[in-house]
Design an enzyme around this catalytic site. Structure first.
Site, PDB file in Angstrom:
ATOM      1  N   TYR A 147       0.813  -1.209   0.000  1.00 58.07           N
ATOM      2  CA  TYR A 147       0.000   0.000   0.000  1.00 58.07           C
ATOM      3  C   TYR A 147       0.850   1.264   0.000  1.00 58.07           C
ATOM      4  O   TYR A 147       0.645   2.176   0.809  1.00 58.07           O
ATOM      5  CB  TYR A 147      -0.978  -0.010   1.190  1.00 58.07           C
ATOM      6  CG  TYR A 147      -2.002  -1.121   1.066  1.00 58.07           C
ATOM      7  CD1 TYR A 147      -3.119  -0.966   0.254  1.00 58.07           C
ATOM      8  CD2 TYR A 147      -1.826  -2.325   1.739  1.00 58.07           C
ATOM      9  CE1 TYR A 147      -4.043  -1.990   0.102  1.00 58.07           C
ATOM     10  CE2 TYR A 147      -2.749  -3.358   1.600  1.00 58.07           C
ATOM     11  CZ  TYR A 147      -3.853  -3.183   0.777  1.00 58.07           C
ATOM     12  OH  TYR A 147      -4.751  -4.203   0.632  1.00 58.07           O
ATOM     13  N   TYR A 183     -12.775  -7.279   6.411  1.00 54.74           N
ATOM     14  CA  TYR A 183     -11.614  -7.404   5.520  1.00 54.74           C
ATOM     15  C   TYR A 183     -11.223  -8.875   5.484  1.00 54.74           C
ATOM     16  O   TYR A 183     -11.084  -9.512   6.521  1.00 54.74           O
ATOM     17  CB  TYR A 183     -10.431  -6.563   6.024  1.00 54.74           C
ATOM     18  CG  TYR A 183      -9.160  -6.796   5.242  1.00 54.74           C
ATOM     19  CD1 TYR A 183      -8.927  -6.148   4.038  1.00 54.74           C
ATOM     20  CD2 TYR A 183      -8.199  -7.691   5.700  1.00 54.74           C
ATOM     21  CE1 TYR A 183      -7.770  -6.368   3.309  1.00 54.74           C
ATOM     22  CE2 TYR A 183      -7.038  -7.921   4.979  1.00 54.74           C
ATOM     23  CZ  TYR A 183      -6.823  -7.261   3.789  1.00 54.74           C
ATOM     24  OH  TYR A 183      -5.684  -7.494   3.070  1.00 54.74           O
ATOM     25  N   ASP A 236     -13.391 -16.439   9.431  1.00 50.83           N
ATOM     26  CA  ASP A 236     -12.069 -15.991   9.000  1.00 50.83           C
ATOM     27  C   ASP A 236     -11.263 -15.616  10.245  1.00 50.83           C
ATOM     28  O   ASP A 236     -11.354 -14.499  10.747  1.00 50.83           O
ATOM     29  CB  ASP A 236     -12.205 -14.805   8.058  1.00 50.83           C
ATOM     30  CG  ASP A 236     -10.860 -14.234   7.624  1.00 50.83           C
ATOM     31  OD1 ASP A 236      -9.820 -14.713   8.113  1.00 50.83           O
ATOM     32  OD2 ASP A 236     -10.848 -13.285   6.818  1.00 50.83           O
ATOM     33  N   LYS A 276      -1.507 -16.200   9.340  1.00 48.76           N
ATOM     34  CA  LYS A 276      -0.669 -15.259  10.099  1.00 48.76           C
ATOM     35  C   LYS A 276       0.247 -15.943  11.116  1.00 48.76           C
ATOM     36  O   LYS A 276       1.386 -16.243  10.812  1.00 48.76           O
ATOM     37  CB  LYS A 276      -1.547 -14.192  10.763  1.00 48.76           C
ATOM     38  CG  LYS A 276      -2.065 -13.129   9.795  1.00 48.76           C
ATOM     39  CD  LYS A 276      -2.606 -11.930  10.513  1.00 48.76           C
ATOM     40  CE  LYS A 276      -3.175 -10.878   9.561  1.00 48.76           C
ATOM     41  NZ  LYS A 276      -2.162 -10.206   8.752  1.00 48.76           N
TER      42      LYS A 276
END
Length: 427
Positions: free
Chosen positions: A16, A143, A244, A273
């Site tokens: 980003y 997200y 999620d 993660k």
């Protein structure tokens, strides 16, 4: 050897960031424990655990040993038609720490891919049942990753994926839960969800949601009753429920899985993660025998997905060591101690004039400011105070390694307090 910053700025895209006006990057020479050492020798207390992943900190002897031992055998082998003990060991560990019903494991490369796998499982499940369904249901401010399928179930208007919304499949979004984790639950929050399910349930393959904590969509921590009710409603309509837990799994919220706060067992679970303790990219999607068998009883006869680096032995070996290290450690007490320090020292920051809210759960601390500050300015200020934090928008947040001491955590909190106190306040 010094870092070639000029080459970095001219040729390397960071997450980003702009190639026209790149944000400053700080070179890391090495890391150990909870400390990052920059190439100029400055040491920073890491409050990010490298985006939730390094729950044991850095340069962990047990994980180093697991990697070195596996390197002597093989670093990679294809998983098509072959298997290996590191994958078997890892899947045994994953099944042991997740609900009993989730006994089928699909290994992949990253969190976004784990979500893609979950979505494809749901689509293929209904295709096998002779009811092709193309819609997914989710909540706003969510997200789920940066790949195309994951972007499709990420809020198209309140996320970094807004510009893609005209190119993505159009799914169903309902209002995000508003009742806070530590306050009373407002049942009216379920009204839109109930209405949407009643109207569209024949078109919906699954509902996907981040349990309890919405991460990149705003670091929002919501009431477990919403999650429990959403699962119950999906079960009522026979719709698959995808959790999620890429960000929340492996103890981050004080439970091994955030779903445990609501006693929810999803039909499909995504993990990533922290799965390898931050050593390398790996993810997993778990589901039930019923879902897996239904998928494989359809036209294709198999689940149609197979990443090249699926079940990479090196990653699997480190992930197994990481999960065993977590299970053998007093991680619950460590997370509880972090939460207690955050409540004692971070919570009072909500009294600052430029702070709108402070949110805390487990080893997660969030400071929401009244307006967005320049990221580069905040980043530099934090480094000058000897800490590493990566804010975005109005959010300054931390998710430290579980091994962080109270003193180090206090240093992080003090850095936030001092930095916010030094910045101008806008009415």
């Amino acid at each position: 050897m010094s870092i070639n910053y000029q080459f970095d700025q001219q040729h390397i895209w960071h997450p980003y960031t702009s190639s026209v006006n790149p944000l400053p990057c700080y070179g890391v020479s090495h890391a150990s424990g909870v400390t990052l050492t920059l190439d100029d020798g400055r040491e920073l207390i890491d409050g990010m655990a490298s985006w939730w992943a390094c729950i044991h900190g850095y340069n962990v002897p047990e994980l180093n040993q697991a990697a070195q031992q596996q390197l002597q055998k093989m670093s990679h082998v294809m998983f098509g038609g072959l298997t290996h003990q590191p994958a078997i060991d890892l899947c045994q560990e994953l099944i042991a720490i997740t609900p009993e019903a989730l006994d089928k494991v699909f290994l992949s490369d990253s969190g976004s891919v784990a979500v893609e796998v979950a979505l494809k499982m749901a689509l293929q499940y209904w295709h096998s049942k002779g009811e092709p369904r193309a819609k997914f249901l989710t909540v706003r401010n969510g997200y789920h990753g940066d790949t195309f399928g994951a972007m499709g179930v990420t809020d198209p208007e309140n996320s970094m994926h807004e510009l893609y919304q005209d190119f993505l499949p159009q799914h169903l979004f309902v209002a995000a839960p508003q009742s806070r984790f530590d306050q009373a639950f407002d049942p009216s929050e379920l009204d839109e969800l109930k209405a949407t399910l009643a109207k569209h349930h024949y078109d919906i393959a699954a509902m996907i949601i981040e349990p309890i904590v919405q991460g990149a969509g705003g670091m929002r921590i919501y009431h477990p009753e919403y999650l429990a009710s959403a699962k119950q409603l999906c079960a009522q309509y026979g719709i698959l429920f995808i959790a999620d837990e890429i960000a929340t799994g492996f103890g981050r919220t004080g439970k091994m899985l955030a779903c445990e706060h609501a006693d929810v067992v999803p039909d499909i679970l995504c993990l990533g993660k922290a799965i390898t303790g931050g050593y390398m990219s790996l993810a997993a999607t778990l589901t039930t025998k019923h879902v897996a068998d239904t998928v494989c009883q359809g036209k294709a006869g198999v689940f149609m997905h197979g990443p090249t680096f699926m079940a990479n032995p090196l990653a699997c070996a480190v992930a197994t060591a990481s999960i065993r290290l977590l299970r053998q450690s007093p991680w619950q007490q460590r997370v509880a101690a972090i939460e207690q320090t955050l409540q004692h020292s971070l919570k009072p920051l909500q009294q600052l004039p430029n702070v709108a809210d402070v949110r805390i759960l487990g080893a997660i601390g969030v400071v929401e400011t009244t307006h967005a500050y320049d990221v580069a300015t905040l980043q530099q200020a934090f480094i000058e105070h000897g800490v590493w934090l990566r804010p975005f928008g109005k959010l300054i947040y931390m998710m430290p390694p579980f091994v962080m001491t109270s003193a180090h955590l206090q240093q992080l909190i003090n850095a936030i307090k001092q930095t916010l106190s030094e910045l101008p306040h806008q009415e």
